[in-house]
Design a protein around this motif. Sequence first.
Motif, PDB file in Angstrom:
ATOM      1  N   GLU A   1       0.831  -1.212   0.000  1.00 45.92           N
ATOM      2  CA  GLU A   1       0.000   0.000   0.000  1.00 45.92           C
ATOM      3  C   GLU A   1       0.868   1.267   0.000  1.00 45.92           C
ATOM      4  O   GLU A   1       0.550   2.227  -0.702  1.00 45.92           O
ATOM      5  CB  GLU A   1      -0.950   0.003   1.202  1.00 45.92           C
ATOM      6  CG  GLU A   1      -1.948  -1.137   1.230  1.00 45.92           C
ATOM      7  CD  GLU A   1      -2.994  -1.135   0.120  1.00 45.92           C
ATOM      8  OE1 GLU A   1      -2.907  -0.343  -0.842  1.00 45.92           O
ATOM      9  OE2 GLU A   1      -3.923  -1.960   0.210  1.00 45.92           O
TER      10      GLU A   1
ATOM     11  N   ALA B   1      -8.286   7.004  -2.305  1.00 46.11           N
ATOM     12  CA  ALA B   1      -8.918   7.200  -0.994  1.00 46.11           C
ATOM     13  C   ALA B   1      -9.177   5.850  -0.323  1.00 46.11           C
ATOM     14  O   ALA B   1      -9.025   5.714   0.896  1.00 46.11           O
ATOM     15  CB  ALA B   1     -10.225   7.980  -1.152  1.00 46.11           C
ATOM     16  N   ILE B   2      -9.532   4.838  -1.130  1.00 46.74           N
ATOM     17  CA  ILE B   2      -9.728   3.489  -0.593  1.00 46.74           C
ATOM     18  C   ILE B   2      -8.395   2.927  -0.101  1.00 46.74           C
ATOM     19  O   ILE B   2      -8.324   2.301   0.953  1.00 46.74           O
ATOM     20  CB  ILE B   2     -10.375   2.573  -1.652  1.00 46.74           C
ATOM     21  CG1 ILE B   2     -11.806   3.037  -1.928  1.00 46.74           C
ATOM     22  CG2 ILE B   2     -10.354   1.113  -1.215  1.00 46.74           C
ATOM     23  CD1 ILE B   2     -12.448   2.390  -3.130  1.00 46.74           C
TER      24      ILE B   2
ATOM     25  N   LYS C   1      -7.701   3.999   3.278  1.00 46.02           N
ATOM     26  CA  LYS C   1      -8.478   3.220   4.253  1.00 46.02           C
ATOM     27  C   LYS C   1      -7.805   1.874   4.518  1.00 46.02           C
ATOM     28  O   LYS C   1      -7.789   1.397   5.650  1.00 46.02           O
ATOM     29  CB  LYS C   1      -9.903   2.992   3.747  1.00 46.02           C
ATOM     30  CG  LYS C   1     -10.763   4.229   3.730  1.00 46.02           C
ATOM     31  CD  LYS C   1     -12.147   3.875   3.193  1.00 46.02           C
ATOM     32  CE  LYS C   1     -12.993   5.097   2.991  1.00 46.02           C
ATOM     33  NZ  LYS C   1     -14.307   4.751   2.403  1.00 46.02           N
ATOM     34  N   HIS C   2      -7.260   1.265   3.463  1.00 44.50           N
ATOM     35  CA  HIS C   2      -6.573  -0.026   3.636  1.00 44.50           C
ATOM     36  C   HIS C   2      -5.384   0.142   4.577  1.00 44.50           C
ATOM     37  O   HIS C   2      -5.146  -0.711   5.441  1.00 44.50           O
ATOM     38  CB  HIS C   2      -6.100  -0.578   2.301  1.00 44.50           C
ATOM     39  CG  HIS C   2      -7.216  -0.984   1.388  1.00 44.50           C
ATOM     40  ND1 HIS C   2      -6.996  -1.467   0.128  1.00 44.50           N
ATOM     41  CD2 HIS C   2      -8.560  -0.969   1.550  1.00 44.50           C
ATOM     42  CE1 HIS C   2      -8.154  -1.742  -0.440  1.00 44.50           C
ATOM     43  NE2 HIS C   2      -9.115  -1.438   0.401  1.00 44.50           N
ATOM     44  N   LYS C   3      -4.630   1.208   4.386  1.00 44.98           N
ATOM     45  CA  LYS C   3      -3.480   1.455   5.263  1.00 44.98           C
ATOM     46  C   LYS C   3      -3.932   1.619   6.711  1.00 44.98           C
ATOM     47  O   LYS C   3      -3.321   1.063   7.629  1.00 44.98           O
ATOM     48  CB  LYS C   3      -2.699   2.679   4.786  1.00 44.98           C
ATOM     49  CG  LYS C   3      -1.893   2.425   3.521  1.00 44.98           C
ATOM     50  CD  LYS C   3      -1.232   3.677   2.987  1.00 44.98           C
ATOM     51  CE  LYS C   3      -0.084   4.116   3.834  1.00 44.98           C
ATOM     52  NZ  LYS C   3       0.656   5.261   3.227  1.00 44.98           N
ATOM     53  N   ILE C   4      -5.012   2.368   6.912  1.00 46.44           N
ATOM     54  CA  ILE C   4      -5.532   2.584   8.267  1.00 46.44           C
ATOM     55  C   ILE C   4      -5.977   1.258   8.883  1.00 46.44           C
ATOM     56  O   ILE C   4      -5.717   0.981  10.063  1.00 46.44           O
ATOM     57  CB  ILE C   4      -6.682   3.619   8.247  1.00 46.44           C
ATOM     58  CG1 ILE C   4      -6.114   5.010   7.939  1.00 46.44           C
ATOM     59  CG2 ILE C   4      -7.454   3.623   9.559  1.00 46.44           C
ATOM     60  CD1 ILE C   4      -7.164   6.054   7.600  1.00 46.44           C
ATOM     61  N   ARG C   5      -6.633   0.416   8.077  1.00 48.80           N
ATOM     62  CA  ARG C   5      -7.064  -0.900   8.585  1.00 48.80           C
ATOM     63  C   ARG C   5      -5.863  -1.758   8.976  1.00 48.80           C
ATOM     64  O   ARG C   5      -5.878  -2.423  10.012  1.00 48.80           O
ATOM     65  CB  ARG C   5      -7.904  -1.631   7.541  1.00 48.80           C
ATOM     66  CG  ARG C   5      -9.296  -1.120   7.433  1.00 48.80           C
ATOM     67  CD  ARG C   5     -10.140  -1.998   6.529  1.00 48.80           C
ATOM     68  NE  ARG C   5     -11.282  -1.228   6.123  1.00 48.80           N
ATOM     69  CZ  ARG C   5     -11.541  -0.854   4.869  1.00 48.80           C
ATOM     70  NH1 ARG C   5     -10.761  -1.245   3.883  1.00 48.80           N
ATOM     71  NH2 ARG C   5     -12.593  -0.126   4.600  1.00 48.80           N
TER      72      ARG C   5
ATOM     73  N   LYS D   1      -4.532  -0.590  12.162  1.00 51.28           N
ATOM     74  CA  LYS D   1      -5.407  -1.022  13.255  1.00 51.28           C
ATOM     75  C   LYS D   1      -5.119  -2.479  13.629  1.00 51.28           C
ATOM     76  O   LYS D   1      -5.063  -2.827  14.817  1.00 51.28           O
ATOM     77  CB  LYS D   1      -6.868  -0.860  12.831  1.00 51.28           C
ATOM     78  CG  LYS D   1      -7.857  -1.119  13.927  1.00 51.28           C
ATOM     79  CD  LYS D   1      -9.273  -0.768  13.476  1.00 51.28           C
ATOM     80  CE  LYS D   1     -10.234  -0.870  14.635  1.00 51.28           C
ATOM     81  NZ  LYS D   1     -11.571  -0.412  14.264  1.00 51.28           N
TER      82      LYS D   1
ATOM     83  N   LEU E   1     -11.702  -6.904   8.920  1.00 54.94           N
ATOM     84  CA  LEU E   1     -11.044  -5.740   8.306  1.00 54.94           C
ATOM     85  C   LEU E   1     -10.366  -6.130   6.989  1.00 54.94           C
ATOM     86  O   LEU E   1     -10.443  -5.402   5.993  1.00 54.94           O
ATOM     87  CB  LEU E   1     -10.020  -5.148   9.272  1.00 54.94           C
ATOM     88  CG  LEU E   1     -10.589  -4.526  10.553  1.00 54.94           C
ATOM     89  CD1 LEU E   1      -9.469  -4.212  11.539  1.00 54.94           C
ATOM     90  CD2 LEU E   1     -11.408  -3.288  10.245  1.00 54.94           C
TER      91      LEU E   1
ATOM     92  N   SER F   1     -11.292  -5.034   2.913  1.00 47.59           N
ATOM     93  CA  SER F   1     -10.309  -4.530   1.942  1.00 47.59           C
ATOM     94  C   SER F   1     -10.335  -5.349   0.660  1.00 47.59           C
ATOM     95  O   SER F   1     -10.292  -4.787  -0.442  1.00 47.59           O
ATOM     96  CB  SER F   1      -8.906  -4.530   2.550  1.00 47.59           C
ATOM     97  OG  SER F   1      -8.819  -3.572   3.588  1.00 47.59           O
TER      98      SER F   1
ATOM     99  N   GLU G   1     -13.469  -4.372  -1.270  1.00 49.62           N
ATOM    100  CA  GLU G   1     -13.343  -3.052  -1.911  1.00 49.62           C
ATOM    101  C   GLU G   1     -12.544  -3.140  -3.203  1.00 49.62           C
ATOM    102  O   GLU G   1     -12.875  -2.488  -4.196  1.00 49.62           O
ATOM    103  CB  GLU G   1     -12.686  -2.051  -0.951  1.00 49.62           C
ATOM    104  CG  GLU G   1     -13.598  -1.591   0.139  1.00 49.62           C
ATOM    105  CD  GLU G   1     -12.926  -0.716   1.169  1.00 49.62           C
ATOM    106  OE1 GLU G   1     -13.650  -0.005   1.884  1.00 49.62           O
ATOM    107  OE2 GLU G   1     -11.675  -0.730   1.288  1.00 49.62           O
TER     108      GLU G   1
END
Length: 185
Positions: A38, A66-67, A70-74, A77, A152, A156, A159
Amino acid sequence: MKNLNKNIRDLPQEDHPHSESVLEDFFIHSLKEMYYTECEIDKEFALITNQIISLNLKKILENHYAILLKHKIRLEKIFRLKDEIIDVKNCITFNALLSEGKKQLAVFTNDPVNWEIALILVAQKLAHYKIASYGGLAHLAIKLNYHKAATLLAVSAQEEEEFIANHLNRIFDAFLASHVEEYKN
């Protein structure tokens, strides 16, 4: 990652290659590879975004960017859930795909229409890699009883599948249709 760098035959009997701890190490190793993936896509997109002429393609790829965030944030997490340091691990497979994609784009450096068609194909290849990786990691997370991580990771993967089905396939068809019409005239 203590066991991934050892030959399976060299592992002590109590560290059988099918043990939970080896799967755990493999899971963390693979998460780090996906985080690397990512991060690399993030860097590469920044380098090519100004070369995209089609406003529709640019919008699609910006939405996908933008997706990606989100993958990086997931992934971050999941690292925190596992009390792991957020880190990257060089991924040889992804690097090979990215290198090949760059070569394919270089063929069309002076041909913007075909460059964008090649870009769509490269994006599809990278998305399919991510689908396989996230899907596999989701199944492994289930095996390891990391159900929140599995959810999570599955989101991903989904998506990425939706990105291909709803955007890349459609724009690729439109590009090809218009490009073929140019040759007919």
